[in-house]
Design an enzyme around this catalytic site. Sequence first.
Site, PDB file in Angstrom:
ATOM      1  N   MET A 169       0.687  -1.200   0.049  1.00  0.00           N
ATOM      2  CA  MET A 169      -0.150  -0.017  -0.144  1.00  0.00           C
ATOM      3  C   MET A 169       0.818   1.263   0.120  1.00  0.00           C
ATOM      4  O   MET A 169       0.421   2.404  -0.641  1.00  0.00           O
ATOM      5  CB  MET A 169      -0.929  -0.083   1.351  1.00  0.00           C
TER       6      MET A 169
ATOM      7  N   ASP B 188      -5.727   5.720  -8.105  1.00  0.00           N
ATOM      8  CA  ASP B 188      -7.314   5.940  -8.369  1.00  0.00           C
ATOM      9  C   ASP B 188      -7.209   7.610  -8.303  1.00  0.00           C
ATOM     10  O   ASP B 188      -7.132   8.348  -7.470  1.00  0.00           O
ATOM     11  CB  ASP B 188      -8.119   5.617  -7.418  1.00  0.00           C
TER      12      ASP B 188
ATOM     13  N   SER C 275     -14.221  12.111 -13.343  1.00  0.00           N
ATOM     14  CA  SER C 275     -14.596  12.908 -12.125  1.00  0.00           C
ATOM     15  C   SER C 275     -13.545  12.892 -10.978  1.00  0.00           C
ATOM     16  O   SER C 275     -13.212  12.509 -10.202  1.00  0.00           O
ATOM     17  CB  SER C 275     -15.645  12.105 -11.326  1.00  0.00           C
TER      18      SER C 275
ATOM     19  N   LYS D  82     -10.314  13.537  -8.798  1.00  0.00           N
ATOM     20  CA  LYS D  82     -10.485  13.843  -7.366  1.00  0.00           C
ATOM     21  C   LYS D  82      -9.731  15.282  -6.987  1.00  0.00           C
ATOM     22  O   LYS D  82      -8.697  15.522  -7.952  1.00  0.00           O
ATOM     23  CB  LYS D  82      -9.530  12.842  -6.660  1.00  0.00           C
TER      24      LYS D  82
ATOM     25  N   ARG E 271     -16.585  -0.307  -6.803  1.00  0.00           N
ATOM     26  CA  ARG E 271     -17.646  -1.120  -6.905  1.00  0.00           C
ATOM     27  C   ARG E 271     -17.854  -1.939  -8.486  1.00  0.00           C
ATOM     28  O   ARG E 271     -18.601  -2.907  -8.243  1.00  0.00           O
ATOM     29  CB  ARG E 271     -19.216  -0.130  -6.316  1.00  0.00           C
TER      30      ARG E 271
END
Length: 486
Positions: free
Chosen positions: A169, A252, A257, A259, A333
């Site tokens: 991570m 990500d 859209s 961030k 998702r």
Amino acid sequence: GLVLGIYSSEKDEGAAQFTSAGDAFDRLVSGKLRELLSLCGPPLKKGKTRIFHGLHQDFPSVVVVGLGKKNAGVNDQENWNEGKENIRAAVAVGCRQIQDLEIPCVEVDPCGDAQAAAEGAVLGLHEYSELKQKKKPVVTPQLHGRAESEAWQKGVIYAEGQNLARYLMEAPANYITPIKFAEHIEQKLRSFSNVKVHIRPESWIRTQQMGAFLSVAKGSAEPPVFLEIHYLGGANTNDSPLVFVGKGVTFDSGGISLKPSSGMDAMRADMGGAATVCSAIVTAAALNLPLNIIGLAPLCENMPSGTANKPGDVVRAKNGKTIQVDNTDAEGRLLLADALCYAHNFNARAIVNAATLTGAMDVALGSAATGVFTNSSWLWTHLYEASILTGDRVWRMPLFEHYTKQVTDCPLADLSNIGKYSRAGGACTAAAFLKEFVTASHWAHLDIAGVMSNKDEVPYLRKGMAGRPTRTLVEFAARLSQDSND
């Protein structure tokens, strides 16, 4: 160096009490340790330390750490075993002080729970410094004395599993791409004869008709990978497996859209779900747990290129359901929808998915606990009881039909990837979305967005990516394996 524990007195003015290892060392130095402690002022409080030099030739530096009350056990208000947490925190502090003294080896008092002591030592000393020229000195922790060596080794394996998740991570997204993630896990599992690792390419993903997953991946130059791990530890390789599914977005950006730029670098850890479930399987293999586990990790980047998903696009998932992508930053998702459909191929005893899924989960619980959404009270009980032992807590969240209606009321498709009331109950509508791809009677979704990183909340973890709740997943698997053997 040597780390020794000392309990707080039950009464404020009473003398503090050594552990059995502390008592033995004090006798070895003819009572000098107890004498010095009494001269240093008031008794040591929980988590506080005192360092002594020159007491014994084998241990030039001795750190004494406060363990809190001796009889601390399960705290029903806190939902964890307080005694174990006290040991983890105290040992971590003591080991870091030895590290600051640049002493290469530290012996650790088992403090009455060698597994917890080992976890505190190994977790407390870990730091990601792979890319720095100047690194902290490496300190090797080992058990002080010969008792409890099996429990100590178990604790080391549990902690190393969480540290593997922390490593994956924390590493930059240009170092841990989808294929590099998969290869790193494959290398970790190479020595186990009862493990098979399949790194599925984009062509395979396409044949599986995982349109939701592919729609996220198409915005990046990095090709997607579907990592599939089979750990066959059960007495019968045909026994129904536990299936772990992990969201593996290695970076990500939010896609179209986009961030905000502030804090976007932390989105290198958006594959925390994949990191924790894969690390849990590596740990299960190292422990030789007697059950079968399958791990599934859809791995890709979410980037805003000319080929990326656009808000309002409609994509088709593996089970045929159509999804309107109203927000391209609700991409996790989409990956999980297809992976959960695929997970039903294995006649699973239980399906557990983990994902850094929603900022709303962080708003709801912060870093105190992982949010769990499940259709099975049996599964919830096992996860909850495991978390009490590990101190890496879980908290049950609602899977009401109330939330399902908010994702199925969609103008263009069967489902929208965000709830129609936007921010309201965001973690709950995300879970309701995933439920639309589950028919198994024992399924749990772990939203780990809130526990993704550590600032100072968990005293035995340094600042950075936390690798939570890897140890809880391992303990859960261990409890499940005991169930099947009883």
